[in-house]
Design an enzyme around this catalytic site. Structure first.
Site, PDB file in Angstrom:
ATOM      1  N   LYS A 270      48.722  36.155  46.551  1.00  0.00           N
ATOM      2  CA  LYS A 270      49.797  36.108  45.536  1.00  0.00           C
ATOM      3  C   LYS A 270      49.773  37.395  44.729  1.00  0.00           C
ATOM      4  O   LYS A 270      48.760  38.110  44.693  1.00  0.00           O
ATOM      5  CB  LYS A 270      49.628  34.914  44.594  1.00  0.00           C
ATOM      6  CG  LYS A 270      48.272  34.828  43.860  1.00  0.00           C
ATOM      7  CD  LYS A 270      48.157  35.620  42.574  1.00  0.00           C
ATOM      8  CE  LYS A 270      46.786  35.506  41.932  1.00  0.00           C
ATOM      9  NZ  LYS A 270      46.520  36.520  40.907  1.00  0.00           N
TER      10      LYS A 270
ATOM     11  N   ASP B 204      43.464  29.400  39.588  1.00  0.00           N
ATOM     12  CA  ASP B 204      44.562  29.806  40.479  1.00  0.00           C
ATOM     13  C   ASP B 204      44.683  28.921  41.717  1.00  0.00           C
ATOM     14  O   ASP B 204      45.611  29.097  42.512  1.00  0.00           O
ATOM     15  CB  ASP B 204      44.350  31.247  40.969  1.00  0.00           C
ATOM     16  CG  ASP B 204      44.743  32.272  39.922  1.00  0.00           C
ATOM     17  OD1 ASP B 204      45.394  31.892  38.930  1.00  0.00           O
ATOM     18  OD2 ASP B 204      44.400  33.454  40.112  1.00  0.00           O
TER      19      ASP B 204
END
Ligand code: C5P
Length: 301
Positions: free
Chosen positions: A18, A145
């Site tokens: 990401k 995350d």
């Protein structure tokens, strides 16, 4: 004819990464974590996990292509698999191989994705023994995350990052090419957050930047003020200690990037370009200026 004793086939899973288009830190919390609003986008550059179910006597075996990465309980794949099996009260044997292609300590969430993909893959292979809320709970325990990688969309994450709201793909980013460059050193996430104490403005951001950015990305083309919508509080400590990262950004800006920023707690810099040709030319120029990056990748969004 296949023997019924033939081992089951390996199942392969892509484990993506990401970028944070925005990482706005809103203050330090009593539990030591930081409250934040972040806008993350999955990037199709992958590690690969290969998983094989084995008889229970084999236990949990994890191997990794990168000898630098331990495969004990400090490895997020090992930890995710152990926690999953314990929570599901299942005692199967498992062999998981991690083909590591993404850099570590890079701000790309590679390890977090490995953990999330392990949870998703095991729940699939073992016929969904855990509910979605149970998987989300395990993911949040494994890292801030990790929950983001339980889904495949851009997302707004709040809290310490574990509260994830999926968003439709951003029309403004469609067709852009992203260039990722890693400088060859990592930045430990705990260090970056701790150093924020020296940068009170970065530590205590005001909420609202995320909404502003999301609105800006909903139009059909990249807004002309895209660069000013991107922000990362952790650049304050990271670019102060590692000014070469600011030079990278300066280079990309003067080489036709629509926007550039450090991702997460670094050390990866990303730059968004209107075309693949411009991105490839920028990487070529970057190499002439700074030497070969330790790692780089190009992907079309
Ligand atoms: O949750 P995760 O394991 O990724 O966090 C790593 C470290 O980063 C934490 O131990 C903490 O020092 C810092 N952190 C933080 N606030 C967050 C996320 C991470 O202070 N929202």
């Amino acid at each position: 004819m296949n023997s019924i004793l033939a081992p089951p086939p390996d199942v392969r899973w892509n484990s993506p990464c990401k970028i944070n288009l925005l990482l706005n830190i809103l203050g330090k919390r009593p539990d030591g974590f930081h409250e934040l609003e972040t806008v993350m986008v999955p990037i199709p550059v992958h590690d690969e996990l290969t998983i094989r179910l084995l008889p229970a006597t084999h236990g949990l075996q994890v191997t990794c292509s990168d000898p630098v990465l331990p495969v004990d309980q400090s490895n997020l794949v090992t930890r995710a698999a152990s926690r999953f099996l314990a929570a599901a009260h299942i005692s199967t044997g498992l062999h998981i191989h991690l083909e590591k292609r993404l850099p570590m300590g890079a701000g790309l969430g590679g390890g977090s994705a490995n953990a999330a993909v392990t949870l998703r893959a095991l729940n699939h292979l073992l016929n969904q023994p855990l509910s979605q809320p149970a998987i989300q709970g395990l993911a949040a325990e494994l890292g801030s995350d990790v929950p983001f990688f339980l889904q495949d969309q851009p997302a707004l994450a709040t809290g310490r990052g574990e509260t994830v709201q999926s968003l439709p793909a951003f029309p403004a980013l469609k067709g852009l090419t992203i260039l990722l460059v890693h400088p060859g050193f990592g930045i430990p996430t705990p260090w970056a957050y701790k150093e924020l104490a020296r940068f009170p403005l970065a530590l205590n951001g005001s909420p609202g930047r995320a909404r502003h950015l999301i609105e800006g990305l909903q139009s059909g083309t990249a807004p002309s003020n895209l660069q000013s919508l991107l922000y990362n509080s952790l650049e304050a400590p990271a670019l102060t200690k590692y000014p070469v990262l600011a030079l990278y950004q300066q280079f990309f800006r003067s080489n036709q990037a629509a926007a550039t920023l450090m991702s997460g707690s670094g050390s990866t810099t990303f730059a968004l370009f209107p075309s693949q040709t411009l991105a490839a030319a920028a990487l070529h120029g970057f190499t002439r200026q700074f030497g070969n990056p330790a790692w780089s990748a190009l992907a079309t969004l």
